[in-house]
Design an enzyme around this catalytic site. Structure first.
Site, PDB file in Angstrom:
ATOM      1  CB  CYS A 135      -4.824  41.387   2.494  1.00  0.00           C
ATOM      2  SG  CYS A 135      -3.295  42.252   2.191  1.00  0.00           S
ATOM      3  CB  CYS A 455      -2.561  36.867   6.887  1.00  0.00           C
ATOM      4  SG  CYS A 455      -1.700  36.888   5.314  1.00  0.00           S
TER       5      CYS A 455
END
Lengths: 471, 739
Positions: A135, A455
């Site tokens: 991500c 994250c």
């Protein structure tokens, strides 16, 4: 009035984040201006090149399986690149390099950066490569660009990210692949027939891309649910946070603040000009949903998680001299950044907690110096857990080897134009959206420093400090 | 109400069980402050009863949760000492009845009771849990459920034989109770033993263990409230197969068939030597066929009977001995072992590597040839990959574990080794050579351990520059399956060296005995005379099949002829010859030349495809090797009829083993009888129902044994001369090896 404008509490009639009342926030807001003398006036360092964000754009983020369904990933990336060309007016050969981030790769366009750049009309003399880091892939694309400029290799780099979840590579089973590959090598008809004859029903079961962490075999939603439980984040808190995200995104969209979005005429379909996943619901509606991962006692639901999204983003990054020489008014400086990683099982989504104090330390800033926070919202439970972790001395000492906590970002500066929960989260493209949003918010809100944190799968994380470009 | 209950506590100080109200849920917490684990002791049982009565007497309480405050243990079982202390079957029966009554009250509780399980939930602990209306457990690796009573020669005596069949069905209940195996939480959920499982949590604002316990309690309290409000039911959804099974089990003749099949299987596996499994079947059958009141009665009576059997005492002795042999009595080693090097990638070397790498110890596996090394590395990989296939670990964990293993042909990296274990060929010259090579490249603190099975350690240490760092670590094959590790110290071995070797063994999950030095140490030395006797029997015309059947029928897990094949005829010949030289005539009986001839013909046992038996054929029935029979004929001796009956044959084997074991204690090779029993049972398969050679002497009677030996002595001479210590015990019946 200021409070109402920022938090939308007037419209919703009640505070919708964990526990604070409007009165408390008013007190905080009143108190803030007096303490806002920054630790540092600027983060510019002698001998280090100033690197600037000239501008950033993105396609509308759409729920996967909707209007973009028939496209390919490079189509989205191409659109973002064309949007950037139009927005900045940069000559097609003035860019030195193009980098894209993506997670689930379309095998036909594994270097999607190159295919998209060619299709977007950039000069075929501009090299392009693709990076992946779950991500934070487009964060990696941007910081790679920063590194190239800082090293003097390039002066102007386009970085971006793309994710296309409407179509993912579903493969034949390993057995079938093996048979098919052997078939290529089989010399005689007999050998070929023997191979074909060896195909059994088990060969025909398709192989879907893994949704679970490879190392732990746990899905991210499951880990998020355990994380929320570990930090004692309740279902109600998560639903309230998700509702906040959607409400703020809706307001930002209605007020035209999401100016990084560029319209897209989808072949065979209408022009898309808005994100389509923003759906402010009600607490009652959200409470009806069953937990999606941990059953029956879990707290993470479809409504308090980010959803599968198609979208692409792009930013133009330059050395300050180059930008000024080309006549641009940059939007922001890209300053220090860090990457962190930790236990992919129990701390999968705690990247922001680890990255934030580290990047602040690098910059010589305090949490209170930051005017604009943009954190990637994978799950409401993940955001709230990170906020609690950052506010815990025990966690800082026991797990991060720090002497004290960094503190929790105040919600009145936090993801005020919505976040991944509401705007959507095309994995590879989110990082550029966060950075562009920080630049736009700094300008709009008159702040000086912004912080991006995210994250990523694999137990990794990233944070970057962004400084407003002097007006 | 909180005040009231705390006041009540002032009047009756409770130490093991307390409860707290969370809204209308009574959270009953178990914690034995005197132990690391909770056991169902008299105190614990009394307090549970007391607290539950208070809970039931409180009209405000609508439901209850039973939970332990020990993170690794719910309840590990009944207090064994409580059973050991009983003097009569009636006493044991009444213990069972008390347990039954207590759990029956919980089963019939007017309010729902939820068992919240984290850690071991075994024996009486499981019986407590299954008496509750609802069970949830953490999916932690520490959480195991099971009924291990059968392994102690007992049965689940607090309603377990009655409730389990209803809960998981007859076949599964039998499987659980007759094998006593541990069941992980996810499996238990599938079996219908648990309603719900909870994933353990990572770090949050508290430690993972602490927060996981809190979370378990929170979820349990939620479930208890929902149960009281009838939002959830205790009924588990049954799958199609389960439903089908229920229908089938409705037919009496099907059930009868199951009882018969299970009984047959038990008889085949136990040879009728263990009474507990048969009693378990009887209890289940009585309960299912005649109703639960009969069932409970049969259960408690049988529990009483079993509690008094020699088999149960033997198995309990082994259990407690095993616990004692999992402690390091030599203190904490000065250095933590970080790098282990193993010489020789054969079966043993690779086996040792396998049980070491998965404990996170950097392990160097060195061999002299690439082929040998590849074979050894493959063995380690296969051992781990088999665990992946059984879903014990993930493929990722396998890879991460293997990253601790380095395979090599040279001594590079040995400068970092904290310990070197040699598993090279059993030849003193070779051992000397590798010891010198190793000492030349390792740091001064490095320990040299020899995995020899018979060569005296002092002989190996003779060429060492650092004899205080030389020790014996005798592993048993296959290393990943056999639990025993025999550690051998010489008079020069330092205490810290011993402490380090024991510490490594414990990390490898071994049960450890520490014995003195001498040819064959303890285990091999006991085995040798028995093998000599076995060879003698073969010469006297007892065929390999008969020998196998005679030995398995007294409780040896593997028949003696098969054992020789497994160990390797060449190894047996080697050991017989070496020890024969060292101990003289006492180790005689069988002709070593017989073994040597077999080796010459290539009959080396299983590894060469031929030994006493033929291997490689797929047929289940083992075929005797005709070549071996030929050889036996040429070495034929006449059997003296007076001592060659089946029973005498069995006692001849046992006598020679037991006498040598007692002699080891007499000579100080063995520090105590407990380690002697553990070594014999876990290393050599001495019949567990006897509890080991020393407990056998206690139970059988030293004088009776002496009489038998005297009789055999008449025919065979000093092979059967009882040792002094045995004679002392025979003369004075008050002398016992175990109190």
């Amino acid at each position: 009035m200021e409070v109402d404008r920022l938090l939308g509490s007037g419209k919703l009639g009640k505070p919708f984040w964990g526990g604070n009342t409007c009165a408390e926030f008013k007190v905080q807001l009143l108190w803030l201006p007096f303490s806002s003398s920054k630790s540092k006036k600027t983060l510019s360092k002698t001998g280090v090149k100033n690197i600037v964000l000239v501008d950033g754009v993105r396609t509308p983020f759409l729920q996967s399986g909707t209007t973009y369904a028939d496209l390919m990933p490079h189509d989205l990336a191409r659109t973002a690149l064309q949007g950037l060309l139009n927005r900045t007016g940069i000559p097609k050969d003035a860019v030195d390099y193009i980098i894209y981030g993506t997670v689930i790769q379309e095998v036909k366009t594994s270097n999607v950066a190159r295919e998209a750049a060619l299709g977007a009309g950039f000069s075929d003399r501009i090299p392009a490569h693709t990076v992946t880091m779950a991500c934070i892939s487009s964060n990696q694309a941007m910081t790679t660009a920063v590194g190239m400029i800082a090293a003097g290799q390039c002066d102007a780099v386009v970085a971006g990210g793309v994710e296309f979840m409407s179509d993912v590579p579903i493969r034949h089973s390993r057995k079938m692949r093996k048979t098919m590959l052997s078939l290529n090598k089989a010399k005689t008809l007999g050998a070929r027939l023997a191979l074909l004859g060896s195909i059994r029903p088990a060969h025909l079961a398709p192989e879907l891309p893994a949704v679970a962490e490879f190392s732990t075999e746990e899905t991210m939603g499951h880990s998020a649910d355990r994380l929320a439980a570990a930090f004692g984040v309740s279902r109600r808190e998560q639903d309230e946070y998700a509702l906040r995200s959607h409400s703020l995104a809706k307001r930002a969209q209605d007020e035209g603040l999401l100016s990084d979005v560029v319209g897209f005429k989808v072949p065979g379909k209408d022009i898309v000009s808005k994100d389509n996943g923003i759906r402010p619901s009600s607490m009652e509606q959200m409470a009806k949903l069953k937990p999606a991962f941990v059953k029956p006692h879990g707290t993470v639901t479809a409504a308090n998680s980010s959803y599968l999204t198609d979208g692409a983003s792009a930013v133009l990054i330059m050395s300050e001299e180059k930008a000024l020489a080309l006549g641009y008014k940059p939007k922001a400086y890209l300053r220090d950044f860090v990457y962190v990683s930790q236990d992919p099982k129990d701390q999968l989504l705690l990247g922001p907690s680890y990255a934030t104090p580290k990047v602040l330390e690098r910059s010589g800033l305090k949490l209170a110096d930051i005017d604009v926070f943009e954190f990637h919202e994978a799950f409401a439970g993940q955001i709230l857990s990170n906020l609690k972790a950052m506010d815990s001395d025990w966690f800082a000492k026991t797990y991060m080897g720090r002497t004290s906590k960094v503190g929790s970002p105040p919600l009145d500066k936090f993801n005020l134009w919505g976040g991944s929960l509401s705007l959507g989260h095309p994995f590879g493209a989110t990082g550029c959206r966060l950075v562009t949003t920080v630049a736009h918010r700094l300008k709009k809100e008159g702040g000086q420093y912004g912080l991006v944190a995210a994250c990523a799968a694999g137990g990794q994380g990233h944070a970057m400090v962004i400084e407003a470009y002097p007006q | 109400m909180l005040i009231l209950s705390s006041r009540a506590q002032l009047w009756h100080p409770r130490t093991h069980v307390n409860y707290e109200l969370k809204d209308d849920v009574a959270v009953v917490r178990l914690n034995d402050p005197t132990s690391k684990v909770n056991t169902l002791s008299k105190q614990m049982e009394a307090e549970i009863t007391q607290v539950m009565n208070e809970v039931w007497g409180n009209a405000q309480v609508k439901s209850a949760v039973v939970i332990s405050t020990k993170p690794g243990c719910f309840v590990a079982g009944a207090d064994i000492n409580m059973i050991k202390a009983c003097k009569s079957a009636e006493e044991v029966t009444s213990l069972s009845q008390e347990g039954q009554k207590m759990f029956e009250k919980i089963e019939k509780s007017p309010i729902p009771v939820v068992a919240a399980i984290n850690g071991s939930c075994l024996g009486g602990g499981l019986e407590l849990a299954i008496a509750c209306q609802y069970r949830l457990a953490t999916k932690s690796k520490k959480t195991v459920l099971g009924t291990p009573e059968v392994l102690l020669g007992l049965l689940p005596g607090a309603g377990g034989t009655q409730r389990l069949p209803k809960m998981v069905g007859l076949p599964t209940a039998f499987d659980m109770m007759l094998t006593g195996r541990n069941i992980r939480a996810d499996k238990a959920k599938k079996m219908g033993l648990l309603h719900q499982i909870i994933d353990p949590l990572g770090p949050g604002l508290k430690s993972p263990e602490e927060r996981t316990m809190e979370y378990l309690e929170e979820v349990a309290v939620g479930v208890a409230k929902d149960l009281a409000a009838k939002k959830v039911t205790v009924d588990k959804k049954k799958g199609l197969i389960q439903k089908l099974q229920d229908v089938v089990m409705g037919f009496p003749f099907v059930r009868k068939q199951i009882y018969n099949t299970v009984t047959k299987k038990v008889m085949k596996q136990t040879k009728g030597l263990y009474p507990a499994p048969l009693k378990i079947i009887e209890c289940v059958q009585s309960g299912v066929e005649k109703g639960s009141s009969t069932g409970y009665q049969v259960e408690s009576e049988n529990f009483g009977k079993l509690g008094m059997t020699a088999e149960s005492r033997a198995l309990i002795g082994l259990y407690q001995g095993q616990v004692a042999c999992k402690k390091n009595n030599f203190g904490t080693p000065e250095r933590e072992l970080k790098t282990l090097a193993i010489l020789g990638a054969g079966l043993m070397g690779a086996g040792i590597a396998q049980v070491t790498v998965d404990k996170g110890v950097a392990t160097i596996l060195k061999d002299t040839t690439l082929e040998g090394l590849a074979r050894g590395q493959q063995q380690v990989y296969k051992g781990l990959n088999d665990k992946v296939k059984k879903r014990g670990i993930t493929s990722f964990e396998r890879d991460a574990t293997l990253s601790f293993l380095t395979g090599q042909l040279d001594y590079s990296g040995f400068q970092k080794a904290d310990m070197v274990i040699e598993a090279v060929f059993e030849d003193l010259a070779i051992k000397h050579q590798v010891l010198k090579e190793v000492e030349a490249v390792t740091p001064a603190h490095c320990i040299f351990a020899s995995n020899t099975s018979a060569l005296p350690i002092r002989d190996i240490a003779a060429v060492s520059k650092r004899p205080e760092k030389v020790i014996g670590m005798h592993y048993f094959s296959p290393v990943d399956k056999m639990q025993l590790l025999e550690i051998i110290t010489t008079d020069k071995t330092s205490k810290d060296t011993t402490a380090s070797a024991v510490a490594l063994g414990l990390r490898q999950g071994k049960i450890i005995i520490v014995v003195g030095d001498g040819p064959g140490f303890y285990t091999t030395r006991c085995l040798a005379p028995m093998l000599a006797e076995a060879v003698r029997l073969l010469q006297e015309g007892v065929g390999p099949k008969m020998l196998d059947s005679l030995t398995t029928s007294i409780g040896f897990p593997v028949g003696m002829a098969t054992l020789a094949d497994e160990v390797g005829i060449d190894v047996a010949a080697h050991v017989a010859e070496d020890l024969g030289k060292a101990f003289g005539q006492r180790f005689g009986g069988g002709n070593v030349e017989l073994l040597k001839t077999m080796v010459q013909k290539g009959f080396k046992g299983r590894k060469s495809g031929k030994g006493c038996f033929l291997y490689g054929a797929k047929s289940k029935d083992k075929q005797v090797n005709p070549g071996a029979e030929e050889i036996l004929k040429t070495f034929k001796l006449t059997a003296p009829p007076a001592v060659s009956g089946n029973e005498d044959v069995q006692y001849r084997l046992i006598c020679r083993f037991v006498n040598e074991a007692v002699l080891c204690l007499q000579e100080g090779i063995l520090p105590d009888p407990i380690q002697g029993d553990i070594g014999a049972v876990f290393g050599l398969g001495f019949p567990p129902c006897f509890g080991g050679p020393f407990r056998f002497v206690d139970t059988f009677g030293a004088d009776r044994l002496l009489q038998k030996m005297k009789r055999y002595e008449e025919f065979y001479g000093n092979h059967f001369t009882p040792c002094q210590l045995l004679q002392d015990h025979a003369r004075d019946p008050s002398k016992r090896f175990h109190k």
